[in-house]
Design a protein around this motif. Structure first.
Motif, PDB file in Angstrom:
ATOM      1  N   ALA A 290      32.220  37.042  34.507  1.00  0.00           N
ATOM      2  CA  ALA A 290      31.495  37.244  35.760  1.00  0.00           C
ATOM      3  C   ALA A 290      32.148  38.332  36.601  1.00  0.00           C
ATOM      4  O   ALA A 290      31.454  39.192  37.175  1.00  0.00           O
ATOM      5  N   LEU A 291      33.473  38.332  36.650  1.00  0.00           N
ATOM      6  CA  LEU A 291      34.168  39.365  37.424  1.00  0.00           C
ATOM      7  C   LEU A 291      34.041  40.732  36.765  1.00  0.00           C
ATOM      8  O   LEU A 291      33.865  41.748  37.444  1.00  0.00           O
ATOM      9  N   VAL A 292      34.123  40.763  35.444  1.00  0.00           N
ATOM     10  CA  VAL A 292      33.945  42.035  34.727  1.00  0.00           C
ATOM     11  C   VAL A 292      32.533  42.564  34.941  1.00  0.00           C
ATOM     12  O   VAL A 292      32.321  43.756  35.222  1.00  0.00           O
ATOM     13  N   GLY A 293      31.535  41.694  34.817  1.00  0.00           N
ATOM     14  CA  GLY A 293      30.149  42.109  34.999  1.00  0.00           C
ATOM     15  C   GLY A 293      29.866  42.601  36.407  1.00  0.00           C
ATOM     16  O   GLY A 293      29.184  43.618  36.595  1.00  0.00           O
ATOM     17  N   SER A 294      30.383  41.898  37.401  1.00  0.00           N
ATOM     18  CA  SER A 294      30.154  42.329  38.781  1.00  0.00           C
ATOM     19  C   SER A 294      30.854  43.648  39.071  1.00  0.00           C
ATOM     20  O   SER A 294      30.358  44.471  39.840  1.00  0.00           O
ATOM     21  N   ALA A 295      32.007  43.875  38.437  1.00  0.00           N
ATOM     22  CA  ALA A 295      32.703  45.153  38.599  1.00  0.00           C
ATOM     23  C   ALA A 295      31.893  46.290  37.979  1.00  0.00           C
ATOM     24  O   ALA A 295      31.779  47.385  38.557  1.00  0.00           O
ATOM     25  N   ARG A 296      31.330  46.030  36.806  1.00  0.00           N
ATOM     26  CA  ARG A 296      30.526  47.050  36.133  1.00  0.00           C
ATOM     27  C   ARG A 296      29.306  47.422  36.970  1.00  0.00           C
ATOM     28  O   ARG A 296      28.930  48.596  37.058  1.00  0.00           O
ATOM     29  N   GLU A 297      28.710  46.429  37.642  1.00  0.00           N
ATOM     30  CA  GLU A 297      27.533  46.667  38.467  1.00  0.00           C
ATOM     31  C   GLU A 297      27.902  47.052  39.903  1.00  0.00           C
ATOM     32  O   GLU A 297      27.016  47.293  40.719  1.00  0.00           O
ATOM     33  N   ARG A 298      29.201  47.107  40.190  1.00  0.00           N
ATOM     34  CA  ARG A 298      29.708  47.447  41.535  1.00  0.00           C
ATOM     35  C   ARG A 298      29.145  46.505  42.602  1.00  0.00           C
ATOM     36  O   ARG A 298      28.726  46.928  43.684  1.00  0.00           O
ATOM     37  N   LEU A 299      29.140  45.208  42.297  1.00  0.00           N
ATOM     38  CA  LEU A 299      28.623  44.208  43.224  1.00  0.00           C
ATOM     39  C   LEU A 299      29.745  43.650  44.094  1.00  0.00           C
ATOM     40  O   LEU A 299      30.833  43.348  43.600  1.00  0.00           O
ATOM     41  N   ALA A 300      29.469  43.500  45.370  1.00  0.00           N
ATOM     42  CA  ALA A 300      30.384  42.798  46.264  1.00  0.00           C
ATOM     43  C   ALA A 300      30.143  41.305  46.103  1.00  0.00           C
ATOM     44  O   ALA A 300      28.998  40.842  46.160  1.00  0.00           O
ATOM     45  N   VAL A 301      31.220  40.538  45.902  1.00  0.00           N
ATOM     46  CA  VAL A 301      31.105  39.123  45.546  1.00  0.00           C
ATOM     47  C   VAL A 301      31.682  38.256  46.659  1.00  0.00           C
ATOM     48  O   VAL A 301      32.772  38.525  47.181  1.00  0.00           O
ATOM     49  N   ALA A 302      30.956  37.199  47.008  1.00  0.00           N
ATOM     50  CA  ALA A 302      31.428  36.225  47.997  1.00  0.00           C
ATOM     51  C   ALA A 302      31.394  34.842  47.380  1.00  0.00           C
ATOM     52  O   ALA A 302      30.598  34.562  46.477  1.00  0.00           O
ATOM     53  N   GLY A 303      32.249  33.959  47.874  1.00  0.00           N
ATOM     54  CA  GLY A 303      32.258  32.580  47.408  1.00  0.00           C
ATOM     55  C   GLY A 303      31.102  31.790  47.994  1.00  0.00           C
ATOM     56  O   GLY A 303      30.487  32.189  48.986  1.00  0.00           O
ATOM     57  N   ALA A 304      30.833  30.634  47.368  1.00  0.00           N
ATOM     58  CA  ALA A 304      29.728  29.788  47.814  1.00  0.00           C
ATOM     59  C   ALA A 304      30.238  28.467  48.364  1.00  0.00           C
ATOM     60  O   ALA A 304      29.500  27.491  48.421  1.00  0.00           O
ATOM     61  N   GLY A 305      31.500  28.423  48.779  1.00  0.00           N
ATOM     62  CA  GLY A 305      32.120  27.164  49.174  1.00  0.00           C
ATOM     63  C   GLY A 305      31.786  26.718  50.582  1.00  0.00           C
ATOM     64  O   GLY A 305      31.079  27.390  51.336  1.00  0.00           O
ATOM     65  N   SER A 306      32.335  25.556  50.926  1.00  0.00           N
ATOM     66  CA  SER A 306      32.048  24.944  52.226  1.00  0.00           C
ATOM     67  C   SER A 306      32.697  25.682  53.379  1.00  0.00           C
ATOM     68  O   SER A 306      32.376  25.424  54.539  1.00  0.00           O
ATOM     69  N   ALA A 307      33.608  26.620  53.103  1.00  0.00           N
ATOM     70  CA  ALA A 307      34.277  27.386  54.168  1.00  0.00           C
ATOM     71  C   ALA A 307      33.804  28.827  54.206  1.00  0.00           C
ATOM     72  O   ALA A 307      34.521  29.701  54.680  1.00  0.00           O
ATOM     73  N   SER A 308      32.606  29.088  53.709  1.00  0.00           N
ATOM     74  CA  SER A 308      32.126  30.467  53.645  1.00  0.00           C
ATOM     75  C   SER A 308      31.925  31.085  55.022  1.00  0.00           C
ATOM     76  O   SER A 308      31.826  32.309  55.143  1.00  0.00           O
ATOM     77  N   ALA A 309      31.867  30.264  56.071  1.00  0.00           N
ATOM     78  CA  ALA A 309      31.688  30.800  57.423  1.00  0.00           C
ATOM     79  C   ALA A 309      33.013  31.083  58.126  1.00  0.00           C
ATOM     80  O   ALA A 309      33.008  31.628  59.240  1.00  0.00           O
ATOM     81  N   TRP A 310      34.132  30.732  57.521  1.00  0.00           N
ATOM     82  CA  TRP A 310      35.421  30.948  58.175  1.00  0.00           C
ATOM     83  C   TRP A 310      35.680  32.441  58.338  1.00  0.00           C
ATOM     84  O   TRP A 310      35.442  33.242  57.423  1.00  0.00           O
ATOM     85  N   GLY A 311      36.182  32.826  59.502  1.00  0.00           N
ATOM     86  CA  GLY A 311      36.537  34.218  59.727  1.00  0.00           C
ATOM     87  C   GLY A 311      35.317  35.105  59.777  1.00  0.00           C
ATOM     88  O   GLY A 311      34.257  34.739  60.310  1.00  0.00           O
ATOM     89  N   GLY A 312      35.450  36.323  59.207  1.00  0.00           N
ATOM     90  CA  GLY A 312      34.349  37.274  59.243  1.00  0.00           C
ATOM     91  C   GLY A 312      33.224  36.883  58.308  1.00  0.00           C
ATOM     92  O   GLY A 312      33.415  36.187  57.314  1.00  0.00           O
ATOM     93  N   GLU A 313      32.028  37.366  58.621  1.00  0.00           N
ATOM     94  CA  GLU A 313      30.858  37.063  57.806  1.00  0.00           C
ATOM     95  C   GLU A 313      30.891  37.919  56.549  1.00  0.00           C
ATOM     96  O   GLU A 313      30.939  39.151  56.633  1.00  0.00           O
ATOM     97  N   PRO A 314      30.863  37.316  55.361  1.00  0.00           N
ATOM     98  CA  PRO A 314      30.977  38.115  54.134  1.00  0.00           C
ATOM     99  C   PRO A 314      29.751  38.987  53.891  1.00  0.00           C
ATOM    100  O   PRO A 314      28.617  38.558  54.110  1.00  0.00           O
ATOM    101  N   VAL A 315      30.011  40.212  53.440  1.00  0.00           N
ATOM    102  CA  VAL A 315      28.952  41.136  53.036  1.00  0.00           C
ATOM    103  C   VAL A 315      28.948  41.148  51.519  1.00  0.00           C
ATOM    104  O   VAL A 315      29.959  41.489  50.893  1.00  0.00           O
TER     105      VAL A 315
END
Length: 375
Positions: free
Chosen positions: A18-43
């Motif tokens: 998944a990490l290799v594939g997202s790197a190949r596609e130049r995708l920005a990746v964010a987690g889907a966990g219960s703390a996804s709102a902590w701190g800055g809003e992920p892009v």
């Protein structure tokens, strides 16, 4: 409808792919966990859901270790260990995964005696942004192999890599537990808590929550009864034995509810009374209800704001950041992001943080925006 790609790996190999594939596609990746709102809003362009990485790798009661995939719910780890009269010495309020709790540096009141989750980790396997698999530590407690990646990833909010596997040290589960409750202000709580600690009573948790000092004692039934009796004598006539659910009040405050703002911050232990005064003054000034819970001798504090406007919440958080720039917003009331930056002034070590980020994730694909504008 969201068009973001979603990865749901169930094995280390699938996570790496998944990490290799997202790197190949130049995708920005964010987690889907219960703390996804902590701190800055992920892009992000893609979401990584690790909840299928939830297997038990090994459980060694004799060696007092357990190894799990990082997507296993922490509650499941504790349930597994309870069968062997053991536990991981951590009591977070949030029901997260093992990896999620490390990534957020989340902990509960027993950090007073046992530290945070990073102090329970003896080995990790992580996958970096380019798909590199890295390991540090091992499966035995006395282990010094490799760099201590667990401490580096602790509190990183998913910006350096993805935790895949975690090895934890465990402890015997206490036969008995009891809690002393003393209504008091923050200054009295700091003084009394110090006397309980230095009086050889060995509380495993000392928490000042919403005007009440809670001190928890674990051990054998006889030992707990004796220490509770001596603690009540030391604390005075207002001290009582708390009900078993006393600590649920702490957990509810830390979690917050819809419409609340919840922030956490750290101070030197002796700053607890002055911080409590600052919270009370600024909340009153802006007509906001503020409640605070602190592990004063660990210097860890959580403040919940309720009622009032988003602008009023922003004013209180800004006042806290004037002296504590790293104050983390863990729950945002509606409209607060428009009123308040994700973080305060950058810390003095921000250059080091940026250098580490560049080394681990040079294209800024993981958790982009979580620490903006710091990096």
């Amino acid at each position: 409808m969201s068009t973001a790609t979603t990865y749901r790996p169930a094995t280390l190999a699938e996570l790496r792919d998944a990490l290799v594939g997202s790197a190949r596609e130049r995708l920005a990746v964010a987690g889907a966990g219960s703390a996804s709102a902590w701190g800055g809003e992920p892009v992000h362009d893609a979401v990584l859901d690790t909840t299928a990485l939830n297997g038990l790798i090994s459980c060694n009661p004799t060696d007092m270790t357990v190894a799990v995939q990082a997507g296993m719910p922490f509650a499941t780890v504790q349930e597994t260990l309870a069968e062997h009269a053991q536990w991981v010495a951590l009591d977070p309020a949030r029901a997260g995964t093992v990896g999620g709790l490390i990534a957020t540096a989340d902990a509960g009141p027993v950090r007073h005696a046992f530290g945070a989750l990073r102090d329970c980790v003896i080995g990790v396997t992580v996958v970096l942004a380019d798909g590199t698999v890295a390991r540090s530590g091992g499966h035995v407690i006395k282990n010094v192999a490799g760099y201590d990646l667990a401490k580096l990833f602790h509190g990183s909010l998913g910006t350096l890599g993805v935790l895949a596997e975690v090895v934890l040290r465990v402890r015997p589960r206490p036969a008995a537990t009891a809690t002393l409750a003393v209504p008091c202000d923050a200054a009295t709580a700091f003084d009394l808590g110090g006397r309980l600690i230095h009086g050889s009573l060995e509380p495993v948790a000392v928490e000042w929550c919403d005007g009440t000092l809670l001190a928890r004692f674990d051990g054998t039934a006889g030992g707990v009864e004796d220490r509770l009796r001596r603690a009540r004598a030391l604390a005075g006539p207002d001290a009582t034995e708390a009900a078993p659910d006393a600590w649920s009040v702490v957990a509810e405050l830390v979690r917050g509810a819809d419409g609340d703002t919840v922030v956490r911050l750290g101070t030197a232990p002796d700053r607890t009374p002055s911080l409590a005064g600052l919270v009370a003054r600024t909340a009153a000034e802006h007509a906001v209800d503020a409640t605070m819970t602190s592990s004063p001798f660990a210097g860890a504090h959580t403040v919940r704001l309720r009622g009032g406007t988003a602008a009023a919440h922003a004013a209180v958080v800004t006042a806290l950041r004037a002296t504590h720039p790293a104050t983390t917003v863990c729950r945002w009331t509606d409209g607060l992001r428009a009123e308040l930056p994700a973080w305060g002034e950058p810390p003095s070590a921000v250059a080091v943080l940026r250098a580490v980020k560049r080394a681990f994730d040079p294209d800024d694909r993981l958790g982009r925006g979580r620490f903006a504008p710091w990096f």
